[in-house]
Design a protein around this motif. Sequence first.
Motif, short mmCIF file in Angstrom:
data_model
loop_
_atom_site.label_atom_id
_atom_site.label_comp_id
_atom_site.label_asym_id
_atom_site.label_seq_id
_atom_site.Cartn_x
_atom_site.Cartn_y
_atom_site.Cartn_z
N SER A 43 0.84 -1.21 0.00
CA SER A 43 0.00 0.00 0.00
C SER A 43 0.87 1.25 0.00
O SER A 43 0.59 2.21 -0.73
CB SER A 43 -0.92 0.02 1.23
OG SER A 43 -1.84 -1.04 1.18
N THR A 195 -4.53 -0.51 -6.21
CA THR A 195 -4.15 -0.85 -4.83
C THR A 195 -5.11 -1.87 -4.24
O THR A 195 -4.68 -2.85 -3.61
CB THR A 195 -4.12 0.42 -3.95
OG1 THR A 195 -3.20 1.36 -4.51
CG2 THR A 195 -3.70 0.08 -2.53
N VAL A 388 -5.20 0.59 3.95
CA VAL A 388 -4.97 1.81 3.18
C VAL A 388 -5.04 3.04 4.08
O VAL A 388 -4.31 4.02 3.87
CB VAL A 388 -5.97 1.91 2.00
CG1 VAL A 388 -5.94 3.29 1.36
CG2 VAL A 388 -5.66 0.84 0.96
#
Length: 392
Positions: A43, A195, A388
């Motif tokens: 991330s 992501t 995240v």
Amino acid sequence: MNYLISIVGLIVVLALAWIASNNRKQVKIRPIILMIIIQLILSYVLLNTKIGLDVIQAIANGFTKLLSFANEGISFVFGGITNKGEFPFFLNVLLPIVFISALIGILQHIKVLPFIMKWIGWALSKVNGMGKLESYNAVASALVGQSEVFITVKKQLGQLPAHRLYTLCASAMSTVSMSIVGAYMTMVDPKYVVTAVVINLFGGFIISSIINPYTVTEEEDILVVQEDKQSFFEMLGEYIMDGFKVAIIVSAMLIGFVALMALVNSLFDMIFGISFQSLIGYVFSPIAILMGVPASESVMAGGIMATKLVTNEFVAMLSLGDVASSLSERSIGIISVFLVSFANFSSIGIISGAVKGLHEKQGNVVARFGLKLLYGATLVSVLTSIIVSFIL
């Protein structure tokens, strides 16, 4: 403060998975910790480094180019239907799936995708502590789709015990197929799409290894992938039609779900003075806060999350686009990665139907643990958002 909330959120998600575990004594802690660390590193690299941003930009540019090629075919068939300056969702977002599906079929036919899936799956099995079949299936789900992936393991489907079948289905529901990623990139920032695709892969292993832990022996872990015996043009026609079916099915679901949501919102507003989406937003707002969304924006975020669960990710992405100007960049990022998965009620039917079409008995087994599949896949989405949130 944000880090503290994210840590609490991570603990809560792992605890919720632990509560639903089939066999808590078999849960392996080391692979889980390793995969969480890998998620955090990936991330950070993808969202906060020049290399990561360059990789994402390259992928986004690649899909933009592919979509421009797709638009050549769409313009040839549908040119002149819409007024200049309009953005018809079906033509610009859904129909390009047909072209990308054809490309996936070609890569599958010339054995590029099977090679990638086999060796990435093998490498992942060394990290996640699971079998090669489970690792292969997770990669395959992300490349060929949640329905099509079961065709590639058709020969083994009837031999799988229920616990291994659960993991295969959980991977399919926790990921998104590459044929549809281009459509997502037209609706949310590509960096969050890329992501989420990467982080969900490991998140699926983490949650499944807690909810459904087991050990696979070397004898049980033989990877048999169905051979493609079609001619090139048979294959190409099939994948083109599959892509078109996906576009039609998604568009039909969008028409129905968006219309029903508008009706239900209107009825709730007339009767209770609050829309249904706002109401369920309050229910999901604590989860949004644990994901790192500011409390002042949690109800709005919760409504979008609930919309995705009840309808699908496309409807939720449209909702996010409508309210994005009222949300912070941090909230948009966290919600965006949550939306990039197939974790919704309709996926239960899609996955059980796909398996049933190949093996009726196993399809019935999948239907029986459908709600547990959705529970686990939703935890994967929440886990990805929390990971995240450490980086944003």
